[in-house]
Structures are given as structure tokens and as C-alpha cells.
Design a protein around this motif. Structure first.
Motif, PDB file in Angstrom:
ATOM      1  N   GLU A 166       0.845  -1.201   0.000  1.00 35.15           N
ATOM      2  CA  GLU A 166       0.000   0.000   0.000  1.00 35.15           C
ATOM      3  C   GLU A 166       0.881   1.253   0.000  1.00 35.15           C
ATOM      4  OE1 GLU A 166      -3.129  -0.200   2.895  1.00 35.15           O
ATOM      5  OE2 GLU A 166      -3.778  -2.174   2.196  1.00 35.15           O
ATOM      6  N   HIS A 167       1.773   1.289  -0.934  1.00 39.46           N
ATOM      7  CA  HIS A 167       2.806   2.313  -1.045  1.00 39.46           C
ATOM      8  C   HIS A 167       2.276   3.643  -1.563  1.00 39.46           C
ATOM      9  CE1 HIS A 167       6.479   3.854  -3.347  1.00 39.46           C
ATOM     10  NE2 HIS A 167       6.807   3.977  -2.082  1.00 39.46           N
ATOM     11  N   MET A 168       1.245   3.592  -2.411  1.00 45.68           N
ATOM     12  CA  MET A 168       0.708   4.850  -2.938  1.00 45.68           C
ATOM     13  C   MET A 168      -0.785   4.744  -3.195  1.00 45.68           C
ATOM     14  SD  MET A 168       2.068   4.960  -6.897  1.00 45.68           S
ATOM     15  CE  MET A 168       3.774   4.743  -6.463  1.00 45.68           C
ATOM     16  N   TRP A 169      -1.438   5.895  -3.100  1.00 50.84           N
ATOM     17  CA  TRP A 169      -2.858   6.004  -3.420  1.00 50.84           C
ATOM     18  C   TRP A 169      -2.935   6.325  -4.904  1.00 50.84           C
ATOM     19  CZ3 TRP A 169      -7.358   4.743  -1.406  1.00 50.84           C
ATOM     20  CH2 TRP A 169      -8.525   5.314  -1.914  1.00 50.84           C
ATOM     21  N   LEU A 170      -3.495   5.406  -5.673  1.00 52.07           N
ATOM     22  CA  LEU A 170      -3.476   5.553  -7.124  1.00 52.07           C
ATOM     23  C   LEU A 170      -4.780   5.040  -7.715  1.00 52.07           C
ATOM     24  CD1 LEU A 170      -1.652   6.278  -9.599  1.00 52.07           C
ATOM     25  CD2 LEU A 170      -0.945   3.881  -9.599  1.00 52.07           C
ATOM     26  N   LYS A 171      -5.414   5.872  -8.499  1.00 60.36           N
ATOM     27  CA  LYS A 171      -6.635   5.485  -9.214  1.00 60.36           C
ATOM     28  C   LYS A 171      -7.703   4.953  -8.256  1.00 60.36           C
ATOM     29  CE  LYS A 171      -3.990   4.523 -13.371  1.00 60.36           C
ATOM     30  NZ  LYS A 171      -3.601   3.549 -14.389  1.00 60.36           N
ATOM     31  N   GLY A 172      -7.829   5.620  -7.114  1.00 61.56           N
ATOM     32  CA  GLY A 172      -8.896   5.285  -6.177  1.00 61.56           C
ATOM     33  C   GLY A 172      -8.629   4.109  -5.271  1.00 61.56           C
ATOM     34  N   GLU A 173      -7.376   3.655  -5.181  1.00 57.51           N
ATOM     35  CA  GLU A 173      -7.074   2.527  -4.297  1.00 57.51           C
ATOM     36  C   GLU A 173      -5.616   2.599  -3.835  1.00 57.51           C
ATOM     37  OE1 GLU A 173      -7.181  -1.314  -6.249  1.00 57.51           O
ATOM     38  OE2 GLU A 173      -6.403  -0.455  -8.104  1.00 57.51           O
ATOM     39  N   TRP A 174      -5.345   1.923  -2.721  1.00 53.62           N
ATOM     40  CA  TRP A 174      -3.970   1.780  -2.274  1.00 53.62           C
ATOM     41  C   TRP A 174      -3.311   0.701  -3.110  1.00 53.62           C
ATOM     42  CZ3 TRP A 174      -1.785   5.351   0.395  1.00 53.62           C
ATOM     43  CH2 TRP A 174      -2.529   6.112   1.300  1.00 53.62           C
ATOM     44  N   THR A 175      -2.125   1.004  -3.627  1.00 50.68           N
ATOM     45  CA  THR A 175      -1.440   0.025  -4.471  1.00 50.68           C
ATOM     46  C   THR A 175      -0.042  -0.249  -3.936  1.00 50.68           C
ATOM     47  OG1 THR A 175      -0.593   1.736  -5.970  1.00 50.68           O
ATOM     48  CG2 THR A 175      -2.706   0.742  -6.535  1.00 50.68           C
ATOM     49  N   ASP A 176       0.418  -1.456  -4.175  1.00 52.69           N
ATOM     50  CA  ASP A 176       1.757  -1.879  -3.782  1.00 52.69           C
ATOM     51  C   ASP A 176       2.755  -1.493  -4.876  1.00 52.69           C
ATOM     52  OD1 ASP A 176       0.271  -3.051  -1.790  1.00 52.69           O
ATOM     53  OD2 ASP A 176       0.883  -5.108  -2.244  1.00 52.69           O
ATOM     54  N   THR A 177       4.028  -1.454  -4.519  1.00 47.43           N
ATOM     55  CA  THR A 177       5.089  -1.209  -5.483  1.00 47.43           C
ATOM     56  C   THR A 177       6.168  -2.271  -5.310  1.00 47.43           C
ATOM     57  OG1 THR A 177       4.717   1.180  -5.406  1.00 47.43           O
ATOM     58  CG2 THR A 177       6.809   0.447  -6.316  1.00 47.43           C
ATOM     59  N   GLY A 178       6.553  -2.892  -6.412  1.00 48.51           N
ATOM     60  CA  GLY A 178       7.651  -3.849  -6.411  1.00 48.51           C
ATOM     61  C   GLY A 178       8.905  -3.184  -6.950  1.00 48.51           C
ATOM     62  N   HIS A 179      10.051  -3.489  -6.355  1.00 45.38           N
ATOM     63  CA  HIS A 179      11.337  -2.938  -6.774  1.00 45.38           C
ATOM     64  C   HIS A 179      12.245  -4.063  -7.260  1.00 45.38           C
ATOM     65  CE1 HIS A 179      11.153   1.279  -5.213  1.00 45.38           C
ATOM     66  NE2 HIS A 179      10.089   0.756  -4.631  1.00 45.38           N
ATOM     67  N   TYR A 180      12.810  -3.858  -8.437  1.00 44.89           N
ATOM     68  CA  TYR A 180      13.750  -4.801  -9.037  1.00 44.89           C
ATOM     69  C   TYR A 180      14.991  -4.019  -9.447  1.00 44.89           C
ATOM     70  CZ  TYR A 180       9.944  -8.147  -9.153  1.00 44.89           C
ATOM     71  OH  TYR A 180       8.941  -9.011  -8.783  1.00 44.89           O
ATOM     72  N   ALA A 181      16.142  -4.687  -9.474  1.00 45.00           N
ATOM     73  CA  ALA A 181      17.366  -3.987  -9.864  1.00 45.00           C
ATOM     74  C   ALA A 181      18.386  -4.961 -10.418  1.00 45.00           C
ATOM     75  CB  ALA A 181      17.957  -3.224  -8.686  1.00 45.00           C
ATOM     76  N   LEU A 182      19.323  -4.398 -11.179  1.00 42.32           N
ATOM     77  CA  LEU A 182      20.423  -5.147 -11.763  1.00 42.32           C
ATOM     78  C   LEU A 182      21.674  -4.290 -11.646  1.00 42.32           C
ATOM     79  CD1 LEU A 182      21.146  -7.724 -13.448  1.00 42.32           C
ATOM     80  CD2 LEU A 182      20.758  -6.321 -15.489  1.00 42.32           C
ATOM     81  N   LEU A 183      22.777  -4.910 -11.208  1.00 38.06           N
ATOM     82  CA  LEU A 183      24.051  -4.221 -11.086  1.00 38.06           C
ATOM     83  C   LEU A 183      24.920  -4.493 -12.305  1.00 38.06           C
ATOM     84  CD1 LEU A 183      24.947  -5.031  -7.362  1.00 38.06           C
ATOM     85  CD2 LEU A 183      23.869  -2.952  -8.265  1.00 38.06           C
ATOM     86  N   GLU A 184      25.857  -3.600 -12.549  1.00 34.65           N
ATOM     87  CA  GLU A 184      26.771  -3.753 -13.684  1.00 34.65           C
ATOM     88  C   GLU A 184      27.503  -5.088 -13.622  1.00 34.65           C
ATOM     89  OE1 GLU A 184      30.479  -1.366 -15.791  1.00 34.65           O
ATOM     90  OE2 GLU A 184      30.014  -0.987 -13.682  1.00 34.65           O
ATOM     91  N   ARG A 185      28.004  -5.475 -12.449  1.00 36.32           N
ATOM     92  CA  ARG A 185      28.758  -6.731 -12.343  1.00 36.32           C
ATOM     93  C   ARG A 185      27.864  -7.939 -12.622  1.00 36.32           C
ATOM     94  NH1 ARG A 185      27.468  -8.697  -7.271  1.00 36.32           N
ATOM     95  NH2 ARG A 185      27.029  -7.126  -5.670  1.00 36.32           N
ATOM     96  N   GLU A 186      26.576  -7.844 -12.254  1.00 35.02           N
ATOM     97  CA  GLU A 186      25.642  -8.938 -12.540  1.00 35.02           C
ATOM     98  C   GLU A 186      25.364  -9.028 -14.040  1.00 35.02           C
ATOM     99  OE1 GLU A 186      23.131  -8.813  -8.355  1.00 35.02           O
ATOM    100  OE2 GLU A 186      22.641  -7.381  -9.943  1.00 35.02           O
ATOM    101  N   TRP A 187      25.222  -7.867 -14.676  1.00 35.83           N
ATOM    102  CA  TRP A 187      25.019  -7.820 -16.131  1.00 35.83           C
ATOM    103  C   TRP A 187      26.225  -8.433 -16.832  1.00 35.83           C
ATOM    104  CZ3 TRP A 187      21.786  -6.976 -20.072  1.00 35.83           C
ATOM    105  CH2 TRP A 187      22.305  -6.562 -21.312  1.00 35.83           C
ATOM    106  N   GLN A 188      27.428  -8.033 -16.434  1.00 41.30           N
ATOM    107  CA  GLN A 188      28.634  -8.540 -17.079  1.00 41.30           C
ATOM    108  C   GLN A 188      28.795 -10.041 -16.847  1.00 41.30           C
ATOM    109  OE1 GLN A 188      30.023  -6.808 -19.218  1.00 41.30           O
ATOM    110  NE2 GLN A 188      29.429  -4.734 -18.661  1.00 41.30           N
ATOM    111  N   ALA A 189      28.500 -10.511 -15.637  1.00 38.34           N
ATOM    112  CA  ALA A 189      28.597 -11.943 -15.347  1.00 38.34           C
ATOM    113  C   ALA A 189      27.609 -12.740 -16.187  1.00 38.34           C
ATOM    114  CB  ALA A 189      28.359 -12.200 -13.856  1.00 38.34           C
ATOM    115  N   ALA A 190      26.387 -12.229 -16.332  1.00 39.99           N
ATOM    116  CA  ALA A 190      25.382 -12.921 -17.142  1.00 39.99           C
ATOM    117  C   ALA A 190      25.798 -12.937 -18.605  1.00 39.99           C
ATOM    118  CB  ALA A 190      24.020 -12.251 -16.984  1.00 39.99           C
ATOM    119  N   ARG A 191      26.343 -11.840 -19.087  1.00 40.18           N
ATOM    120  CA  ARG A 191      26.803 -11.798 -20.487  1.00 40.18           C
ATOM    121  C   ARG A 191      27.975 -12.734 -20.694  1.00 40.18           C
ATOM    122  NH1 ARG A 191      25.873  -6.515 -23.669  1.00 40.18           N
ATOM    123  NH2 ARG A 191      27.315  -7.683 -24.933  1.00 40.18           N
TER     124      ARG A 191
END
Length: 197
Positions: free
Chosen positions: A162-187
Motif C-alpha cells: 500500500e505504497h501509494m494512493w493511485l486510481k482510487g485505491e492503495w497500491t503496492d510497489t515492487g522494486h527490481y534492480a540489476l548491477l553492472e557486475r551482474e550484467w557482465q557476469a550474465a553476459r
């Protein structure tokens, strides 16, 4: 880190990221006017007039040099057809961070186009600009975007209830991330010879 980057098309195997053009208006208006597409976005559906203003503004966003600079290129298929947009914003120059996002037309979903387009922007971020971290924020109910973050190798870092009030309701927010070293390791693992070869 290499900044003061001027836009040039980013070309993949099946998609190209290119600047928005005036002749994209019909497709962009259909996309941003579709309630199903906008369901998990931060804005309500937009009128054709609103989209025309946004297209003009976003087509002029061609430079990455300072915090807040952004790109909103069109995703174009092999035939040059508009199929969606990507979003990329510098959050911090000092911390070398940015945010990525995407919107894909319903008829183009499920074919890997958005994943390929996102990988083009991640390659720009890490290989060309030298960024340290790229993140994505989304509504966790948007399972297609959650799966895309996972395909891109992004780590699920948080779920804000319930991170923000949006379009008449409380909504959750998911956070995702990628680091440069993870990108390079995957490549590196993509090009390394397989042990069973």
C-alpha cells in the motif's frame, strides 16, 4: 562513466529503439488510451490531444547528461512498425543509477520484443554509459512485467505494501534492480563455452 550521450538508434535482432515520430501518434494514442494497457501505470488513459503533447515532448528527449535526463524511444519491429515504448531515466550521476520501464502494445506481447528492447537499454546503460545500477518499479499485480524483470536477471529487492494512493485505491510497489557486475557476469556466461559441448 561516459555521459553527455546523444541519442542514436539502438538496433537488435528483431527490434530497434528509435525516436518517436509524428506518424507514431495514432499508435501511441491507441496504446496510452487503452484502459487495459494503463491499468498498472501511474496515469489514467490519455486523450489524443494529451498524447500529441507527450509525443512532442518525449521525441525531444535525446540527451543523457544529468540527473533527470530521460529517453522514451519507440520500440519498432523488424518491419519498422511501432509496437511500444521504453523508458530510461538517469537517477543519479554520482551513484551511476538509472530507472528502466516499458509499455508494449497488446498485439505485440508474448513474443519477447519488450525483453529484447530492455536488453538494448541495459547494454547502453552498462556497456556504453558505465552505469552501476539500473532499477525498475512496478505494480506487482502486473505479472507480465514481473516475469520480464526476472528474464532480464533483475533481483527482486522489495515489495512496498500500500505504497501509494493511485486510481482510487492503495497500491503496492515492487522494486527490481540489476548491477553492472551482474550484467557482465550474465553476459559472460552467455558467451562462455558449455562444459557439455
Amino acid at each position: 562513466m561516459t555521459l553527455d550521450w546523444e541519442f542514436h538508434p539502438l538496433v537488435g535482432e528483431r527490434v530497434t529503439l528509435d525516436l518517436l515520430r509524428p506518424d507514431d501518434l495514432d499508435d501511441l494514442a491507441a496504446l496510452q488510451g487503452d484502459p487495459d494497457v494503463c491499468r498498472y501505470l501511474l496515469y489514467e488513459t490519455r486523450s489524443r490531444e494529451q498524447v500529441a503533447e507527450i509525443l512532442e515532448r518525449d521525441a525531444a528527449a535525446t540527451r543523457l547528461a544529468a540527473k533527470g535526463d530521460y529517453l522514451q524511444p519507440a520500440i519498432r519491429s523488424e518491419t519498422g512498425r511501432f509496437i511500444g515504448t521504453m523508458y530510461f531515466e538517469l537517477h543519479s550521476v554520482e551513484d551511476r543509477t538509472a530507472e528502466i520501464g516499458w509499455i508494449l502494445a497488446p498485439h505485440a506481447q508474448g513474443h519477447g520484443y519488450a525483453t529484447e528492447a530492455a536488453r538494448l537499454l541495459l547494454a547502453l546503460a552498462f556497456d556504453e554509459l558505465g552505469l552501476h545500477r539500473v532499477q525498475a518499479e512496478l505494480d506487482p499485480r502486473n505479472t507480465a512485467s514481473v516475469r520480464m524483470c526476472e528474464r532480464l536477471g533483475m533481483r527482486h529487492e522489495g515489495h512496498f505494501v500500500e505504497h501509494m494512493w493511485l486510481k482510487g485505491e492503495w497500491t503496492d510497489t515492487g522494486h527490481y534492480a540489476l548491477l553492472e557486475r551482474e550484467w557482465q557476469a550474465a553476459r559472460g556466461s552467455e558467451i562462455a563455452p558449455r562444459s557439455d559441448a
